[in-house]
Scaffold this active site. Sequence first.
Site, mmCIF file in Angstrom:
data_model
loop_
_atom_site.group_PDB
_atom_site.id
_atom_site.type_symbol
_atom_site.label_atom_id
_atom_site.label_comp_id
_atom_site.label_asym_id
_atom_site.label_seq_id
_atom_site.Cartn_x
_atom_site.Cartn_y
_atom_site.Cartn_z
ATOM 1 N N GLU A 113 -6.652 10.943 -1.472
ATOM 2 C CA GLU A 113 -5.230 11.000 -1.136
ATOM 3 C C GLU A 113 -4.734 12.441 -1.146
ATOM 4 O OE1 GLU A 113 -3.045 6.981 -2.514
ATOM 5 O OE2 GLU A 113 -4.032 8.050 -4.154
ATOM 6 N N GLU A 133 -9.377 1.555 -4.849
ATOM 7 C CA GLU A 133 -8.271 0.956 -5.601
ATOM 8 C C GLU A 133 -8.341 -0.566 -5.658
ATOM 9 O OE1 GLU A 133 -6.899 5.093 -4.891
ATOM 10 O OE2 GLU A 133 -8.122 3.613 -3.844
#
Length: 256
Positions: A113, A133
């Site tokens: 990210e 995730e």
Amino acid sequence: MRDYEYLDLEQRGLVTWVRLNRPERLNALSTEIQKDLIEAVTALEADDSSRVIVLATTSAKAFSVGADLKEVPSGGWVDPMRAVTRNVYEAVFECRKPTIAAVRGWAVGGGMELAMACDMRLAAADAQFRMPEGRVGMAANFGSQMLPRLVPWAHAFDILYRGETFGADHAERIGLVSEVCPVDLLDARVGEIAEVISTRAPLSLRRFKAMIQQGSSLPVSAALRLDPGPSPYLSKDRVEGAAAFKEKREPRWTGE
């Protein structure tokens, strides 16, 4: 530039390299390293002596493996956008200066990210990407918004849904990175690109970034009417650029 516990800063001309420096934890994004990043990027954004920011790593093994799952935040976990402090990905994404991620080794979860928060990404041939995730019950709040802006939706869903590892070549093929380099040539290639960018008109670069970020989700007719000033068209730099071209010399930008 002040010293940071978990960052190694180096200025090369008009380019500042910000290297994540927590190699013993593969640059896991602890609260402290996030605070350092936010402070450093915010300071560099206001520093006229730095025109391009490169995010890199001191580790031969990882750009960043993402959230430090061994660290329990004080007060427990909260939704990212409901915290009282600024989000590190936002700080990088909203920086008005050009940002480049030099990715080598692992870029996992929040580390991936962080790379996606930059304007450009170049990867070493050994780079490995993963958004895990879904495997650990997290939500990839930033990544779930950035991935479909950077790659086709089918690839974004695949990366998020399966949480599988993919290499630098695949990342280049789907458009996540713009270039793959041999490991020992990554810094040189990123430095070459960053140096070229640093010679371009600062207000023009700022305008490009704002227009892309703000206008890419708008109809063209609306995007063309955005006016994220100051306007390069009305700047002293526009006059200087024309004069330099006419006189066959390098322009002397002031950012005004």
